[in-house]
Design a protein around this motif. Structure first.
Motif, PDB file in Angstrom:
ATOM      1  N   ILE A 121     -12.268   4.634  -7.484  1.00 44.02           N
ATOM      2  CA  ILE A 121     -11.881   4.254  -6.129  1.00 44.02           C
ATOM      3  C   ILE A 121     -11.415   2.810  -6.167  1.00 44.02           C
ATOM      4  O   ILE A 121     -12.079   1.943  -6.716  1.00 44.02           O
ATOM      5  CB  ILE A 121     -13.064   4.402  -5.149  1.00 44.02           C
ATOM      6  N   THR A 122     -10.261   2.566  -5.582  1.00 43.28           N
ATOM      7  CA  THR A 122      -9.726   1.211  -5.554  1.00 43.28           C
ATOM      8  C   THR A 122     -10.258   0.490  -4.324  1.00 43.28           C
ATOM      9  O   THR A 122     -10.097   0.955  -3.201  1.00 43.28           O
ATOM     10  CB  THR A 122      -8.192   1.229  -5.522  1.00 43.28           C
ATOM     11  N   LEU A 123     -10.897  -0.634  -4.566  1.00 41.08           N
ATOM     12  CA  LEU A 123     -11.416  -1.482  -3.498  1.00 41.08           C
ATOM     13  C   LEU A 123     -10.739  -2.840  -3.572  1.00 41.08           C
ATOM     14  O   LEU A 123     -10.262  -3.242  -4.619  1.00 41.08           O
ATOM     15  CB  LEU A 123     -12.926  -1.656  -3.641  1.00 41.08           C
ATOM     16  N   MET A 124     -10.713  -3.551  -2.449  1.00 42.57           N
ATOM     17  CA  MET A 124     -10.131  -4.886  -2.429  1.00 42.57           C
ATOM     18  C   MET A 124     -11.258  -5.905  -2.549  1.00 42.57           C
ATOM     19  O   MET A 124     -12.165  -5.932  -1.711  1.00 42.57           O
ATOM     20  CB  MET A 124      -9.338  -5.118  -1.143  1.00 42.57           C
ATOM     21  N   ARG A 152      -5.935   8.858  -2.469  1.00 41.45           N
ATOM     22  CA  ARG A 152      -4.584   9.128  -1.996  1.00 41.45           C
ATOM     23  C   ARG A 152      -3.777   7.885  -1.629  1.00 41.45           C
ATOM     24  O   ARG A 152      -2.793   7.975  -0.918  1.00 41.45           O
ATOM     25  CB  ARG A 152      -4.602  10.097  -0.827  1.00 41.45           C
ATOM     26  N   LEU A 153      -4.208   6.712  -2.097  1.00 42.94           N
ATOM     27  CA  LEU A 153      -3.406   5.515  -1.898  1.00 42.94           C
ATOM     28  C   LEU A 153      -3.712   4.512  -2.996  1.00 42.94           C
ATOM     29  O   LEU A 153      -4.714   4.597  -3.672  1.00 42.94           O
ATOM     30  CB  LEU A 153      -3.631   4.889  -0.524  1.00 42.94           C
ATOM     31  N   SER A 154      -2.787   3.576  -3.148  1.00 47.19           N
ATOM     32  CA  SER A 154      -2.940   2.535  -4.156  1.00 47.19           C
ATOM     33  C   SER A 154      -2.414   1.224  -3.578  1.00 47.19           C
ATOM     34  O   SER A 154      -1.687   1.222  -2.582  1.00 47.19           O
ATOM     35  CB  SER A 154      -2.170   2.905  -5.424  1.00 47.19           C
ATOM     36  N   VAL A 180       0.875  -1.169   0.000  1.00 47.40           N
ATOM     37  CA  VAL A 180       0.000   0.000   0.000  1.00 47.40           C
ATOM     38  C   VAL A 180       0.910   1.217   0.000  1.00 47.40           C
ATOM     39  O   VAL A 180       1.847   1.288   0.801  1.00 47.40           O
ATOM     40  CB  VAL A 180      -0.905   0.018   1.258  1.00 47.40           C
ATOM     41  N   PHE A 181       0.632   2.166  -0.896  1.00 49.09           N
ATOM     42  CA  PHE A 181       1.479   3.354  -0.982  1.00 49.09           C
ATOM     43  C   PHE A 181       0.656   4.567  -1.372  1.00 49.09           C
ATOM     44  O   PHE A 181      -0.446   4.454  -1.894  1.00 49.09           O
ATOM     45  CB  PHE A 181       2.633   3.139  -1.965  1.00 49.09           C
ATOM     46  N   GLN A 182       1.217   5.750  -1.105  1.00 41.73           N
ATOM     47  CA  GLN A 182       0.539   7.011  -1.391  1.00 41.73           C
ATOM     48  C   GLN A 182       0.677   7.388  -2.853  1.00 41.73           C
ATOM     49  O   GLN A 182       1.743   7.206  -3.455  1.00 41.73           O
ATOM     50  CB  GLN A 182       1.133   8.138  -0.569  1.00 41.73           C
ATOM     51  N   ILE A 183      -0.406   7.926  -3.407  1.00 38.35           N
ATOM     52  CA  ILE A 183      -0.388   8.506  -4.744  1.00 38.35           C
ATOM     53  C   ILE A 183      -1.254   9.758  -4.720  1.00 38.35           C
ATOM     54  O   ILE A 183      -1.997   9.988  -3.763  1.00 38.35           O
ATOM     55  CB  ILE A 183      -0.911   7.535  -5.826  1.00 38.35           C
ATOM     56  N   GLY A 184      -1.163  10.573  -5.771  1.00 40.50           N
ATOM     57  CA  GLY A 184      -2.039  11.718  -5.885  1.00 40.50           C
ATOM     58  C   GLY A 184      -3.407  11.256  -6.348  1.00 40.50           C
ATOM     59  O   GLY A 184      -3.535  10.311  -7.113  1.00 40.50           O
TER      60      GLY A 184
END
Length: 125
Positions: free
Chosen positions: A83-86, A65-67, A57-61
């Motif tokens: 929106i990224t969901l798992m 604000r995460l990916s 898990v890391f920060q992005i713009g």
């Protein structure tokens, strides 16, 4: 901030990650690293993970604000309207007729105790 979670990975990979990140718990690594280092570490994780699983898990713009990135993990990241969901795998569905080999205790645990018909009692006097 970057978080990498390893499961069942070789000790060599864990040692390599401690050069760049702080291990806060068994298999959980946290730190602030550049995107170049992050991409190279992820490539190294994929090469060295073997039969293990990894999640990053890391920060992005952006709005969230995460990916996420996953390697041999059952849960997969899915983009849903930005929106990224798992997505986790569907659980197997069991019907009332349990497969052969299931004990009565396992059936009770799975389906709860069912009311049994009252047994007639015989009193001897």
């Amino acid at each position: 901030m970057t978080v990498i979670i390893l499961t069942a990975c070789p000790p060599g990979l864990r040692g390599h990650l401690t050069q760049w990140l702080l291990e806060i718990s068994a298999g959980v690594y946290v730190g602030h690293i550049s995107s170049r280092v992050r991409s190279r570490l992820w490539a190294r994780v994929q090469d060295m993970a073997g039969p293990g699983r990894a999640l990053m898990v890391f920060q992005i713009g952006g709005e969230q604000r995460l990916s996420f990135k996953v390697h041999d993990h059952h849960w997969t990241p899915v983009d849903l309207d930005g929106i990224t969901l798992m997505r986790r795998p569907a659980e197997p569905v069991f019907n009332a007729a349990m497969p052969a080999g299931w004990s009565k205790a396992a059936r009770r645990r799975r389906f709860g105790r069912r009311a049994r018909p009252a047994q007639p009692t015989t009193e001897s006097e």
